[in-house]
Write a protein that holds these residues in place. Structure first.
Motif, PDB file in Angstrom:
ATOM      1  N   TYR A 103       0.785  -1.194  -0.011  1.00  0.00           N
ATOM      2  CA  TYR A 103      -0.042  -0.006   0.121  1.00  0.00           C
ATOM      3  C   TYR A 103       1.101   1.105  -0.024  1.00  0.00           C
ATOM      4  CZ  TYR A 103      -4.435   2.727   0.800  1.00  0.00           C
ATOM      5  OH  TYR A 103      -5.431   3.262   0.807  1.00  0.00           O
ATOM      6  N   GLN A 104       0.446   2.109  -0.859  1.00  0.00           N
ATOM      7  CA  GLN A 104       1.620   3.349  -1.056  1.00  0.00           C
ATOM      8  C   GLN A 104       0.797   4.592  -1.171  1.00  0.00           C
ATOM      9  OE1 GLN A 104       3.534   1.295  -4.994  1.00  0.00           O
ATOM     10  NE2 GLN A 104       1.445   1.032  -4.782  1.00  0.00           N
ATOM     11  N   PHE A 105       1.703   5.649  -0.609  1.00  0.00           N
ATOM     12  CA  PHE A 105       1.182   7.069  -0.752  1.00  0.00           C
ATOM     13  C   PHE A 105       1.409   7.304  -2.175  1.00  0.00           C
ATOM     14  CE2 PHE A 105       3.104   6.596   3.465  1.00  0.00           C
ATOM     15  CZ  PHE A 105       1.878   7.250   4.361  1.00  0.00           C
ATOM     16  N   HIS A 106       0.540   7.910  -2.796  1.00  0.00           N
ATOM     17  CA  HIS A 106       0.378   8.156  -3.989  1.00  0.00           C
ATOM     18  C   HIS A 106       1.179   9.429  -4.530  1.00  0.00           C
ATOM     19  CE1 HIS A 106      -2.208   7.555  -8.025  1.00  0.00           C
ATOM     20  NE2 HIS A 106      -1.030   7.612  -8.308  1.00  0.00           N
ATOM     21  N   ALA A 107       2.039   9.792  -5.340  1.00  0.00           N
ATOM     22  CA  ALA A 107       2.350  11.085  -5.982  1.00  0.00           C
ATOM     23  C   ALA A 107       2.627  11.750  -4.779  1.00  0.00           C
ATOM     24  CB  ALA A 107       1.433  11.323  -6.982  1.00  0.00           C
ATOM     25  N   LEU A 108       3.681  11.408  -4.160  1.00  0.00           N
ATOM     26  CA  LEU A 108       4.168  12.343  -2.813  1.00  0.00           C
ATOM     27  C   LEU A 108       4.944  13.585  -3.884  1.00  0.00           C
ATOM     28  CD1 LEU A 108       5.763  10.197  -0.247  1.00  0.00           C
ATOM     29  CD2 LEU A 108       3.620  11.468  -0.314  1.00  0.00           C
ATOM     30  N   THR A 109       4.622  14.719  -3.923  1.00  0.00           N
ATOM     31  CA  THR A 109       4.932  15.749  -4.626  1.00  0.00           C
ATOM     32  C   THR A 109       5.805  16.805  -3.913  1.00  0.00           C
ATOM     33  OG1 THR A 109       3.268  15.160  -6.183  1.00  0.00           O
ATOM     34  CG2 THR A 109       3.990  17.179  -6.512  1.00  0.00           C
ATOM     35  N   THR A 110       5.227  17.588  -2.995  1.00  0.00           N
ATOM     36  CA  THR A 110       6.022  18.303  -2.336  1.00  0.00           C
ATOM     37  C   THR A 110       6.187  18.295  -0.771  1.00  0.00           C
ATOM     38  OG1 THR A 110       3.418  19.127  -1.187  1.00  0.00           O
ATOM     39  CG2 THR A 110       3.884  20.129  -3.425  1.00  0.00           C
ATOM     40  N   GLU A 111       6.874  19.408  -0.221  1.00  0.00           N
ATOM     41  CA  GLU A 111       7.456  18.825   1.086  1.00  0.00           C
ATOM     42  C   GLU A 111       6.114  19.176   2.047  1.00  0.00           C
ATOM     43  OE1 GLU A 111      10.702  21.496   1.987  1.00  0.00           O
ATOM     44  OE2 GLU A 111      11.927  20.801   0.707  1.00  0.00           O
ATOM     45  N   GLN A 112       5.170  19.889   1.573  1.00  0.00           N
ATOM     46  CA  GLN A 112       3.763  19.888   2.323  1.00  0.00           C
ATOM     47  C   GLN A 112       3.157  18.586   2.472  1.00  0.00           C
ATOM     48  OE1 GLN A 112       2.466  22.671   3.978  1.00  0.00           O
ATOM     49  NE2 GLN A 112       1.330  20.752   4.962  1.00  0.00           N
ATOM     50  N   ASP A 113       3.141  17.924   1.263  1.00  0.00           N
ATOM     51  CA  ASP A 113       2.632  16.395   1.346  1.00  0.00           C
ATOM     52  C   ASP A 113       3.479  15.523   2.498  1.00  0.00           C
ATOM     53  OD1 ASP A 113       0.932  16.712  -0.886  1.00  0.00           O
ATOM     54  OD2 ASP A 113       2.610  15.939  -2.370  1.00  0.00           O
ATOM     55  N   LEU A 114       4.810  15.802   2.581  1.00  0.00           N
ATOM     56  CA  LEU A 114       5.364  14.909   3.474  1.00  0.00           C
ATOM     57  C   LEU A 114       5.101  15.496   4.970  1.00  0.00           C
ATOM     58  CD1 LEU A 114       9.204  14.677   1.992  1.00  0.00           C
ATOM     59  CD2 LEU A 114       7.161  13.054   1.956  1.00  0.00           C
TER      60      LEU A 114
END
Length: 290
Positions: A103-114
């Motif tokens: 199971y995956q985090f989909h499309a981590l894109t920004t530092e805000q996502d993290l």
């Protein structure tokens, strides 16, 4: 088909993935037939996400007869504990299964996502709860930014990483090399996407493969095979085809050749020539938000 260890997950996976985007927006019968034919070809790793419109709902019944024989991966685009828990439980139901192998985090894109994912009340809480409950077996992420992918790996010891191993940007700028090396050191499993991509679509170009947001290689078998070999040479246990059944079939038909004759100098020189031609049409800017 041969299988390969997906990092330290304990999963043995076929070197080609069934990406369920290929049956998105098709009739159920088409999805059933595509899945059955993938099973006939011994494909054992299936990947889907709720953001692929109806792909998940179609995959549930199509895969149900074979579920015990395959590894099923899903994703969530939700970043909070509450949202991701809701999405996970809906996906399990849609896919008619009691667990996901990955199971995956989909499309981590920004530092805000993290920040959101790892903060109190963030989606990582759901992942850890679900793993404890046996709803998911392995925790991974996908990203299109090398910087964000490396930061994510600083924050958690992920089991799998789904990342573009796109030869043209790799050869032109070294893009993807750091993450490939980092994954290798960490013992995570690498799933390579975007290997069969030529370049970004041009603004006025007819999108001959509408499910792919960048232009796949078509009509040049030597280039396509060299591109697949490039992904494998970066350490990928398996390759994810672009979102259409033709490229999936192409990968199935040529994967043995790629495994038997790994990337060599003549493949590399072909890739370098082509990379030069497409260097003005990269599929990612390092800061882009795909």
């Amino acid at each position: 088909m041969r299988t390969f260890k997906l990092g330290r997950t304990g999963l043995e996976v076929t070197p080609v993935v069934y990406g369920a985007i290929i049956h998105m927006n098709e009739p159920q019968e088409t999805a059933n037939a595509l899945v059955a034919s993938a099973i006939d070809r011994e494909v054992n790793y299936f990947d889907v996400a709720p953001s692929y419109q109806d792909a998940e709902v179609l995959l549930g019944p199509a895969l149900e007869p074979y579920r015990s024989k395959v590894h099923l991966a899903c994703k969530t685009g939700e970043r909070t504990a509450e949202g991701s828990r809701r999405e996970l439980l809906a996906s399990l139901k849609n896919l008619r299964t009691d667990h996901f192998d990955v199971y995956q985090f989909h499309a981590l894109t920004t530092e805000q996502d993290l920040e959101t994912v790892f903060a109190p009340g963030g989606a990582m809480e759901t992942f850890l709860w679900a793993k404890k409950e046996g709803l998911i077996r392995n925790i991974g992420f996908s990203a299109h930014s090398e910087k964000i992918a490396l930061q994510a790996m600083d924050m958690y010891d992920f089991d799998t990483v789904l990342f573009p191993m796109y030869w043209a940007m790799g050869l032109n700028t070294g893009w993807g090399n750091q993450i490939a090396e980092r994954v290798r050191q960490s013992g995570a499993g690498l799933l390579a996407m975007k290997t069969l991509i030529l370049r970004s679509w041009l603004p006025d170009e007819e999108k001959t493969y509408p499910k792919s947001w960048c232009k796949p290689i078509a009509g040049d078998d030597r280039l396509a095979i060299a591109a697949m070999k490039y992904g494998l040479a970066k350490g990928a246990a398996t390759l994810v085809p672009p979102g259409n059944s033709e490229h999936f079939q192409f990968m199935l038909d040529h994967i043995d050749e790629c495994l038997d004759h790994p990337l060599n100098d003549s493949d590399l020189s072909l890739l370098r020539q082509q990379a030069e031609k497409v260097k003005d049409y990269p599929i990612f800017q390092e800061h882009s938000h795909h």
